[in-house]
Design an enzyme around this catalytic site. Sequence first.
Site, PDB file in Angstrom:
ATOM      1  N   ASN A  10       0.935  -1.163  -0.099  1.00  0.00           N
ATOM      2  CA  ASN A  10      -0.036  -0.058  -0.036  1.00  0.00           C
ATOM      3  C   ASN A  10       0.822   1.338  -0.164  1.00  0.00           C
ATOM      4  O   ASN A  10       1.376   1.555   1.121  1.00  0.00           O
ATOM      5  CB  ASN A  10      -0.986  -0.036   1.234  1.00  0.00           C
ATOM      6  CG  ASN A  10      -1.619   1.310   1.627  1.00  0.00           C
ATOM      7  OD1 ASN A  10      -1.772   2.031   0.386  1.00  0.00           O
ATOM      8  ND2 ASN A  10      -2.483   1.455   2.646  1.00  0.00           N
ATOM      9  N   LYS A  12       0.144   4.116  -0.284  1.00  0.00           N
ATOM     10  CA  LYS A  12      -0.578   5.374   0.346  1.00  0.00           C
ATOM     11  C   LYS A  12      -0.270   6.702  -0.559  1.00  0.00           C
ATOM     12  O   LYS A  12      -0.169   6.566  -1.814  1.00  0.00           O
ATOM     13  CB  LYS A  12       0.264   5.581   1.624  1.00  0.00           C
ATOM     14  CG  LYS A  12      -0.044   4.329   2.447  1.00  0.00           C
ATOM     15  CD  LYS A  12       0.103   4.623   4.281  1.00  0.00           C
ATOM     16  CE  LYS A  12       0.066   3.094   4.507  1.00  0.00           C
ATOM     17  NZ  LYS A  12       0.161   3.137   6.381  1.00  0.00           N
ATOM     18  N   HIS A  95      -9.221   1.290   5.061  1.00  0.00           N
ATOM     19  CA  HIS A  95      -7.929   1.661   5.624  1.00  0.00           C
ATOM     20  C   HIS A  95      -8.399   2.406   6.781  1.00  0.00           C
ATOM     21  O   HIS A  95      -9.109   3.543   6.700  1.00  0.00           O
ATOM     22  CB  HIS A  95      -7.002   2.119   4.591  1.00  0.00           C
ATOM     23  CG  HIS A  95      -5.689   2.162   5.583  1.00  0.00           C
ATOM     24  ND1 HIS A  95      -5.337   2.915   6.303  1.00  0.00           N
ATOM     25  CD2 HIS A  95      -4.735   0.965   5.314  1.00  0.00           C
ATOM     26  CE1 HIS A  95      -4.146   2.710   6.465  1.00  0.00           C
ATOM     27  NE2 HIS A  95      -3.657   1.487   6.022  1.00  0.00           N
ATOM     28  N   GLU A  97      -6.684   4.952   8.065  1.00  0.00           N
ATOM     29  CA  GLU A  97      -6.234   6.282   7.810  1.00  0.00           C
ATOM     30  C   GLU A  97      -7.463   6.740   7.153  1.00  0.00           C
ATOM     31  O   GLU A  97      -7.911   8.090   7.271  1.00  0.00           O
ATOM     32  CB  GLU A  97      -5.017   6.510   6.825  1.00  0.00           C
ATOM     33  CG  GLU A  97      -3.740   6.037   7.881  1.00  0.00           C
ATOM     34  CD  GLU A  97      -2.536   5.354   7.059  1.00  0.00           C
ATOM     35  OE1 GLU A  97      -2.667   5.597   5.676  1.00  0.00           O
ATOM     36  OE2 GLU A  97      -1.653   4.783   7.548  1.00  0.00           O
ATOM     37  N   GLU A 167      -5.364  -4.904  10.645  1.00  0.00           N
ATOM     38  CA  GLU A 167      -4.190  -3.724  10.483  1.00  0.00           C
ATOM     39  C   GLU A 167      -4.407  -3.102  12.222  1.00  0.00           C
ATOM     40  O   GLU A 167      -5.120  -2.243  12.075  1.00  0.00           O
ATOM     41  CB  GLU A 167      -4.266  -2.969   9.532  1.00  0.00           C
ATOM     42  CG  GLU A 167      -3.691  -3.341   8.230  1.00  0.00           C
ATOM     43  CD  GLU A 167      -3.076  -2.443   7.219  1.00  0.00           C
ATOM     44  OE1 GLU A 167      -2.373  -2.511   6.733  1.00  0.00           O
ATOM     45  OE2 GLU A 167      -3.859  -1.303   7.374  1.00  0.00           O
ATOM     46  N   GLY A 173       3.033   2.120  10.690  1.00  0.00           N
ATOM     47  CA  GLY A 173       3.863   3.278  10.383  1.00  0.00           C
ATOM     48  C   GLY A 173       4.591   3.642  11.994  1.00  0.00           C
ATOM     49  O   GLY A 173       5.262   4.652  11.887  1.00  0.00           O
ATOM     50  N   SER A 213       3.522  -2.264  10.119  1.00  0.00           N
ATOM     51  CA  SER A 213       5.052  -2.360  10.273  1.00  0.00           C
ATOM     52  C   SER A 213       5.801  -3.327  10.011  1.00  0.00           C
ATOM     53  O   SER A 213       6.703  -4.368  10.510  1.00  0.00           O
ATOM     54  CB  SER A 213       5.499  -1.820  11.881  1.00  0.00           C
ATOM     55  OG  SER A 213       5.000  -0.467  12.153  1.00  0.00           O
TER      56      SER A 213
HETATM   57  P1  13P Z   1       3.227   0.413   7.650  1.00  0.00           P
HETATM   58  O1  13P Z   1       3.718  -1.168   7.009  1.00  0.00           O
HETATM   59  O2  13P Z   1       3.817   1.454   7.010  1.00  0.00           O
HETATM   60  O3  13P Z   1       3.038   0.209   9.247  1.00  0.00           O
HETATM   61  O4  13P Z   1       1.622   0.484   7.031  1.00  0.00           O
HETATM   62  C1  13P Z   1       0.842  -0.448   7.294  1.00  0.00           C
HETATM   63  C2  13P Z   1      -0.343  -0.258   6.509  1.00  0.00           C
HETATM   64  O5  13P Z   1      -1.172   0.764   6.868  1.00  0.00           O
HETATM   65  C3  13P Z   1      -0.508  -0.916   5.264  1.00  0.00           C
HETATM   66  O6  13P Z   1      -1.884  -0.517   4.677  1.00  0.00           O
END
Ligand code: 13P
Length: 249
Positions: A10, A12, A95, A97, A167, A173, A213
Amino acid sequence: MARTRLVAGNWKMNKTAAEAKAFFEAFNAMPQTAGSEVVFCVPFTSLETSVAMTEGTKIGIGAQNIHFENSGAFTGEVSAEMLKATGAQWVVLGHSERREYFAETDDTVNKKIKKALEYGITPIVCCGESLYQRENGITFAWIASQLRLGYVGISAEDAKKTVIAYEPIWAIGTGKVATDDQAQEVCAFIRAELAAMYDEETAQSIRILYGGSVSPDSAAGLFSMPDIDGGLVGGASLVAEKFIKIVNA
Ligand code: 13P
């Protein structure tokens, strides 16, 4: 039941189309040893480039959101039909976010899953608890609610066409990856919940990914757990050398 492992990146809000092109020039040349399915969910502006760069490979390309209506006065939104027309076949939905910053709810996630399926796009449906929820012992109730509301009115046959990504928000992150056992515990719970919502066979056929992560160091342990069928990878999917190690883990 054998489920093909899936490792999805992803991106982002990262990479221009030119940067996506450079990424695939490097990534496509890297030997893939494991039999995992590989998908990249990229910004809308990199979709066409990414599709073109992965033509003739087994790599799948997707987006990170769609709107649930077909067309109309929805400024700034992109429809499932528009996504499909780029050649993309996947989409990340719900997601954390998007839930946090863009008012995504279980209800809109539900509508988006249905719209994606209508267009033959595979949704990767995200769920996960906050640190506050985990510390107060409501992880399972929260995940059950996200799943049950997210899948309202979706048949077993359609549910089988989806992928779920667990997640935990506290692991996204942050560099704070869930332990193998923590991730397995919730992924097993998700599968049990799917069996209760549908039936055992449906639950066994749906792929459940872990995200938060994931790194070249943590991937092999996580992916060896019985109910974890791969990963949804953020930061580490932006660097070809790191991501290929996760794919090959
Ligand atoms: P990270 O791998 O950067 O922690 O992000 C995970 C994520 O949100 C994937 O959708």
